[in-house]
Design a protein around this motif. Structure first.
Motif, PDB file in Angstrom:
ATOM      1  N   ILE A 121       0.839  -1.208   0.000  1.00  0.00           N
ATOM      2  CA  ILE A 121       0.000   0.000   0.000  1.00  0.00           C
ATOM      3  C   ILE A 121       0.872   1.256   0.000  1.00  0.00           C
ATOM      4  CG2 ILE A 121      -1.660   1.329   1.368  1.00  0.00           C
ATOM      5  CD1 ILE A 121      -2.822  -1.338   2.317  1.00  0.00           C
ATOM      6  N   ALA A 122       1.950   1.234   0.787  1.00  0.00           N
ATOM      7  CA  ALA A 122       2.831   2.398   0.851  1.00  0.00           C
ATOM      8  C   ALA A 122       3.511   2.659  -0.484  1.00  0.00           C
ATOM      9  CB  ALA A 122       3.876   2.199   1.948  1.00  0.00           C
ATOM     10  N   ASP A 123       3.930   1.589  -1.161  1.00  0.00           N
ATOM     11  CA  ASP A 123       4.563   1.762  -2.463  1.00  0.00           C
ATOM     12  C   ASP A 123       3.586   2.316  -3.505  1.00  0.00           C
ATOM     13  OD1 ASP A 123       7.012   0.884  -1.590  1.00  0.00           O
ATOM     14  OD2 ASP A 123       6.680  -1.199  -2.184  1.00  0.00           O
ATOM     15  N   ASP A 242       6.316  11.725  -1.186  1.00  0.00           N
ATOM     16  CA  ASP A 242       6.674  10.913  -2.347  1.00  0.00           C
ATOM     17  C   ASP A 242       6.219  11.609  -3.630  1.00  0.00           C
ATOM     18  OD1 ASP A 242       7.462   7.981  -1.227  1.00  0.00           O
ATOM     19  OD2 ASP A 242       5.906   8.890   0.021  1.00  0.00           O
ATOM     20  N   ARG A 243       7.013  11.470  -4.677  1.00  0.00           N
ATOM     21  CA  ARG A 243       6.599  11.972  -5.976  1.00  0.00           C
ATOM     22  C   ARG A 243       5.782  10.893  -6.682  1.00  0.00           C
ATOM     23  NH1 ARG A 243      11.190  14.334  -9.541  1.00  0.00           N
ATOM     24  NH2 ARG A 243      11.605  12.095  -9.773  1.00  0.00           N
ATOM     25  N   PRO A 244       4.755  11.274  -7.434  1.00  0.00           N
ATOM     26  CA  PRO A 244       3.913  10.280  -8.121  1.00  0.00           C
ATOM     27  C   PRO A 244       4.705   9.321  -8.991  1.00  0.00           C
ATOM     28  CG  PRO A 244       2.902  12.446  -8.208  1.00  0.00           C
ATOM     29  CD  PRO A 244       4.271  12.643  -7.627  1.00  0.00           C
ATOM     30  N   GLU A 245       5.752   9.823  -9.653  1.00  0.00           N
ATOM     31  CA  GLU A 245       6.519   8.965 -10.556  1.00  0.00           C
ATOM     32  C   GLU A 245       7.375   7.937  -9.814  1.00  0.00           C
ATOM     33  OE1 GLU A 245       8.542  13.106 -10.621  1.00  0.00           O
ATOM     34  OE2 GLU A 245       6.529  12.245 -10.365  1.00  0.00           O
ATOM     35  N   ASP A 246       7.544   8.106  -8.494  1.00  0.00           N
ATOM     36  CA  ASP A 246       8.325   7.149  -7.710  1.00  0.00           C
ATOM     37  C   ASP A 246       7.462   6.030  -7.118  1.00  0.00           C
ATOM     38  OD1 ASP A 246      10.618   8.608  -8.179  1.00  0.00           O
ATOM     39  OD2 ASP A 246      10.381   9.819  -6.368  1.00  0.00           O
ATOM     40  N   LEU A 247       6.157   6.092  -7.339  1.00  0.00           N
ATOM     41  CA  LEU A 247       5.244   5.101  -6.768  1.00  0.00           C
ATOM     42  C   LEU A 247       4.818   4.092  -7.820  1.00  0.00           C
ATOM     43  CD1 LEU A 247       3.005   7.527  -4.671  1.00  0.00           C
ATOM     44  CD2 LEU A 247       5.037   6.249  -3.920  1.00  0.00           C
ATOM     45  N   THR A 248       4.416   2.923  -7.365  1.00  0.00           N
ATOM     46  CA  THR A 248       3.982   1.874  -8.269  1.00  0.00           C
ATOM     47  C   THR A 248       2.483   1.942  -8.504  1.00  0.00           C
ATOM     48  OG1 THR A 248       3.931  -0.519  -8.640  1.00  0.00           O
ATOM     49  CG2 THR A 248       3.662   0.239  -6.379  1.00  0.00           C
ATOM     50  N   ARG A 249       2.051   1.399  -9.627  1.00  0.00           N
ATOM     51  CA  ARG A 249       0.622   1.301  -9.935  1.00  0.00           C
ATOM     52  C   ARG A 249       0.137  -0.145  -9.899  1.00  0.00           C
ATOM     53  NH1 ARG A 249      -1.228   5.939  -8.515  1.00  0.00           N
ATOM     54  NH2 ARG A 249      -0.128   7.694  -9.508  1.00  0.00           N
ATOM     55  N   ASP A 250       0.923  -1.019  -9.297  1.00  0.00           N
ATOM     56  CA  ASP A 250       0.529  -2.422  -9.189  1.00  0.00           C
ATOM     57  C   ASP A 250      -0.763  -2.554  -8.382  1.00  0.00           C
ATOM     58  OD1 ASP A 250       2.801  -2.959 -10.548  1.00  0.00           O
ATOM     59  OD2 ASP A 250       3.881  -3.889  -8.875  1.00  0.00           O
ATOM     60  N   VAL A 251      -1.583  -3.491  -8.782  1.00  0.00           N
ATOM     61  CA  VAL A 251      -2.831  -3.763  -8.070  1.00  0.00           C
ATOM     62  C   VAL A 251      -2.517  -4.448  -6.739  1.00  0.00           C
ATOM     63  CG1 VAL A 251      -5.033  -4.998  -8.140  1.00  0.00           C
ATOM     64  CG2 VAL A 251      -4.090  -3.994 -10.232  1.00  0.00           C
TER      65      VAL A 251
END
Length: 531
Positions: A121-123, A242-251
């Motif tokens: 969730i944090a990622d 966190d910057r949006p581009e550093d986060l994952t979009r994995d389900v």
């Protein structure tokens, strides 16, 4: 997860305390430049540094580092804080032995079961954001202890606190890496985190015992609120979003998380049900079958999921697999002994809570003294042999304690020292080794996996010892002083519990140690392709 020997850093021993202060000052100094070999061995993870504030030293980062350490400390303290108060809670709320074991186990169950999910969730939604939500929930829920009137309500509250703590534990380690670009600084910051976490776990009983001489047991949870607030403000001020581009979009793998909690919960309940309803009763057999089914379902789910909560291919790495296994064994021994000795000192010996807390000093002092020994063993023999020495010490200590239970406190203290040498050695080597063996872009997952192994072991150890004592001694704790016959019966139950732990922990911890690598450094990371 890490662990019980943590109460030592704040003991009243001024010599030890001054050593800790000097050690802290040493860590806070600006480090030398890392060697080229170390820089090559530990590649920078862009996901943890890009767009974030980078501090030139630990001293410069004292606000966010102290906040993250405080958050980690309160998580670990809460694992064991109430153990010293279990007799008091049992008398106050009329609790049975099994209900007291669940006051401890409920926190570990939800904490351990949700660690990997919280990391995912944090990622996805932001590490700082999730950490702040977790700290807020932890502080506010701690205030609800004022409304608790039954052990069932306290167990539910502890489970909720475990959920909130799970939202902070792996994230604190991940954010520590984000504070620094320099790898040497990252390693020093992680060392500080490990020391603080290990101190917090064992500091729980000592703090709790001291507090109980002046205030009611409810204050042991109420104190979480101001601590969580201070940690929240430190993270807010010192850690960049966190910057949006550093986060994952994995389900998010919700089914995987549900199967984890279900499997661990049913396995622990099986032990409790065996005592209350019989080992061949329908509830016991159903819960055991459910635990096995949930475990199989988790493996199947993680193998087939497009975005698994735990990539099982990581366990093909022998160091990751061995470290997780050894951590599981050490946590079972640690919490099992701590749980039984709290009852031993307060009920069988009739000691006050503060005296029972001070009885843990052998754990504290040995934890501090064993640090050079651990480093020496790794440097001379490598991780595998050093970890094996620790695992054997752990097994020997349980055999010793099974004999020492009715031979007085001095003999028990000797067992504590032997056990702490083993615990300190195995837990430190495995924590560093597991994260070190992870791909450089998955270190936060390594931290979560390490904590998960420890918390699962905590749940199993608490359930095993609590269940054996309930089965062999008494289900409902009597009020007032124990009779000589009951004390003798309790010693017998302790002896059997320690022997059972000796066999189980010996197999698990030794097998995990033998699976470790032979590295003699803490500066090698594996590439993703190597896993």
């Amino acid at each position: 997860m890490v662990a019980l020997y943590r109460t030592g850093f704040y003991s009243s021993n001024h010599v030890r305390l001054s050593n800790v202060v000097r050690y802290w000052r040493f860590l806070m100094t600006t480090p030398k430049s890392p060697s080229p070999a170390a820089a090559d061995a530990v590649p920078t993870d862009p996901a943890t540094t890009t767009g974030s504030r980078s501090y030139p030293s630990l001293r410069a980062a004292w606000i966010p580092l102290a906040a993250l350490c405080l958050a980690f400390f309160v998580e670990m303290v809460d694992n064991t804080l109430l153990t010293i108060a279990l007799p008091t809670i049992g008398r106050d709320l009329q609790g049975s032995t099994t209900s007291l074991q669940w006051i401890t186990g409920a926190y570990s169950l939800t904490f351990g079961g949700l660690l990997l999910t919280a990391g995912s969730i944090a990622d996805r939604f932001g590490r700082r954001r999730v950490l702040q939500v977790g700290l807020t929930a932890f502080g506010l829920m701690s205030l609800l202890v004022l409304a608790v009137t039954t052990t069932g309500e306290l167990i539910a509250l502890r489970a909720g606190l475990g959920i909130a703590a799970a939202a902070t534990a792996p994230i604190t380690n991940s954010l520590v890496f984000r504070l620094f670009d320099d790898q040497a600084l990252r390693m020093r910051a992680m060392t500080v985190m490990i020391v603080v976490g290990m101190s917090g776990f064992i500091l729980g009983p000592l703090l709790g015992g001291t507090a109980l001489t002046h205030v009611s047991w409810q204050w042991l949870l109420l104190i979480n609120a101001p601590i969580a607030l201070i940690a929240f403000l430190g993270v807010r001020l010192g850690v960049d979003p966190d910057r949006p581009e550093d986060l994952t979009r994995d389900v998010l793998d919700i089914p995987g998380a549900a199967l984890t909690i279900l499997g661990i919960g049913l396995a622990c309940y099986t032990l409790t049900s065996g005592v209350e309803h019989g080992w061949l009763s329908v509830p016991t057999l159903l819960s055991a079958s459910g635990a096995i089914a949930a475990g199989i379902g988790f493996v199947v789910r993680e193998r087939r999921a497009a975005f698994p909560m735990l990539d099982l291919h990581l366990l093909h790495d022998r160091t990751i697999r061995g470290a997780a296994l050894a951590q599981l064994g050490t946590s079972m021994a640690m919490i099992g002994v701590l749980f039984s000795l709290v009852l031993h000192f307060q009920y069988a010996y009739g000691w006050s809570p503060i005296r029972a807390g001070l009885a843990n000093l052998p754990f504290i002092l040995t934890m501090l003294a064993a640090t050079p020994l651990t480093e020496l063993l790794v440097a001379r023999y490598g991780r595998r042999v050093a970890c094996l020495i620790g695992a054997v010490s752990l097994t020997v200590s349980l055999a010793w304690l099974s004999w020492a239970v009715d031979h007085g406190y001095l003999m028990i203290a000797v067992g504590m020292v032997i056990m702490t040498v083993g615990l300190r050695t195995v837990m430190t080597i495995c924590a560093v080794g597991l994260i070190d063996a992870m791909p450089s872009n998955r270190t936060s997952l390594g931290a979560a996996l390490n904590d998960t192994a420890q918390e699962v072991g905590t749940s199993i150890g608490t359930a095993l010892v609590g269940t054996l004592i309930a089965a062999l001694v008494v289900t409902v704790l009597p009020l007032g002083a124990w009779s000589p016959a009951l004390v003798s019966s309790y010693f017998h139950g302790e002896r059997v519990a320690y022997l059972a732990l000796m066999v189980l922990v010996g197999v698990v911890a030794v097998l995990g140690a033998l699976t470790m690598d032979d590295s003699r450094t803490a500066e090698e990371h594996h590439d993703l392709d190597a896993v």
